[in-house]
Scaffold this active site. Structure first.
Site, PDB file in Angstrom:
ATOM      1  CB  SER A 129     -40.884 -17.864 -12.680  1.00  0.00           C
ATOM      2  OG  SER A 129     -42.061 -17.340 -13.273  1.00  0.00           O
ATOM      3  CE1 TYR A 142     -41.740 -14.916  -8.116  1.00  0.00           C
ATOM      4  CE2 TYR A 142     -42.331 -14.925 -10.446  1.00  0.00           C
ATOM      5  CZ  TYR A 142     -42.152 -15.596  -9.253  1.00  0.00           C
ATOM      6  OH  TYR A 142     -42.364 -16.948  -9.189  1.00  0.00           O
TER       7      TYR A 142
END
Length: 267
Positions: A129, A142
């Site tokens: 990501s 995350y």
């Protein structure tokens, strides 16, 4: 012979888009889901695999090799989101996300590497990501899982290079998927010191996902990597500002970059 591709987390979102696109391009695609029997209308084969259960990983890889005699590409896509202030988020929930996004991905790599070494060829694509390049407020865990997977990718790439195996990562930005539905949300506690800012940022995160790019762009990015003779280690697929934010982090002083992020998230 068409290449055989294993894609984890292919029942929805980015994984489903990549699996469908590659299947249409003539690849033999095996997508995975924890409960494939509950899912219908797929243009590729969907098999059972839970990245938290090593026995299911090994069984899925064994099934593919027995049926196809080879395994050319792994797209390590399965993952989950998590939001919340670090102080308010239960540590056990943090461990679940690390086990899924980092250790789950590592276990799948471990399962496919013996076959790829035997073939003296293979490509492993870890879906990370753009959030993994920076610590984002209320998404710090995350970011940490995806940033860790980026570094593991760099290490494994060097370890397996002489076996003819390429290991890369593709980092998406915000895409219009159902990731928010499967994300662990730390509750907005009434007595939390972060109540106002966290709620505001939850709304902002959901707006970013709803207005995100078409997952088809990720599918095209993965297709490009698979067909590259000399793939890079790091790929980013996202909007201009998402990718430019990584460049800014490299060139700006730490506190200046922090101020930019805080202004963006209205902190």
């Amino acid at each position: 012979m068409s290449k055989v591709v294993l894609i984890t987390g292919a029942s929805s979102g980015i994984g489903k888009s990549v699996a469908t696109f590659l299947s249409e391009k003539g690849y033999k695609v095996y997508g995975t889901s924890r409960n494939p029997k509950n899912i219908e209308n797929f243009s590729f084969e969907l098999i059972a695999l839970d990245v938290l259960k090593v026995e299911t990983i090994n069984a899925a890889v064994k099934l593919i090799i027995e049926k196809e005699g080879k395994l050319d590409v792994l797209v390590n896509n399965a993952g989950m989101g998590i939001t919340g202030p670090i102080e308010d988020t239960p540590t056990d929930e943090m461990r679940v996300v690390f086990n899924t996004n980092l250790f789950g991905a590592i276990d799948v790599m471990k399962a496919v590497l013996p076959q790829m070494r035997k073939q003296k060829s293979g490509t492993i694509i870890n879906v990370t990501s753009i959030a993994g390049y920076m610590g984002l407020p209320y998404r710090g865990l995350y970011s940490a899982t995806k940033g860790a997977l980026e570094l593991v990718t760099e290490a494994v790439s060097m370890e397996v290079k002489n076996f003819g195996i390429n290991v890369v990562n593709v980092a998406p930005g915000d895409f219009a998927t159902n990731i928010a539905a499967g994300r662990y949300h730390t509750p907005v506690f009434e007595n939390s010191a972060y109540k106002k800012n966290y709620q505001m940022n939850l709304d902002l995160m959901d707006a970013h996902v709803d207005g995100g790019m078409d997952p088809l762009e990720m599918a095209k990015g993965v297709y490009k990597v698979i067909n590259s003779k000399k793939p890079k280690i790091h790929y980013k697929v996202g909007g201009f500002m998402e990718k430019f934010s990584i460049v800014l982090k490299r060139i700006l002083p730490d506190r200046a970059y922090e101020r930019l992020l805080m202004n963006h998230y209205k902190l």
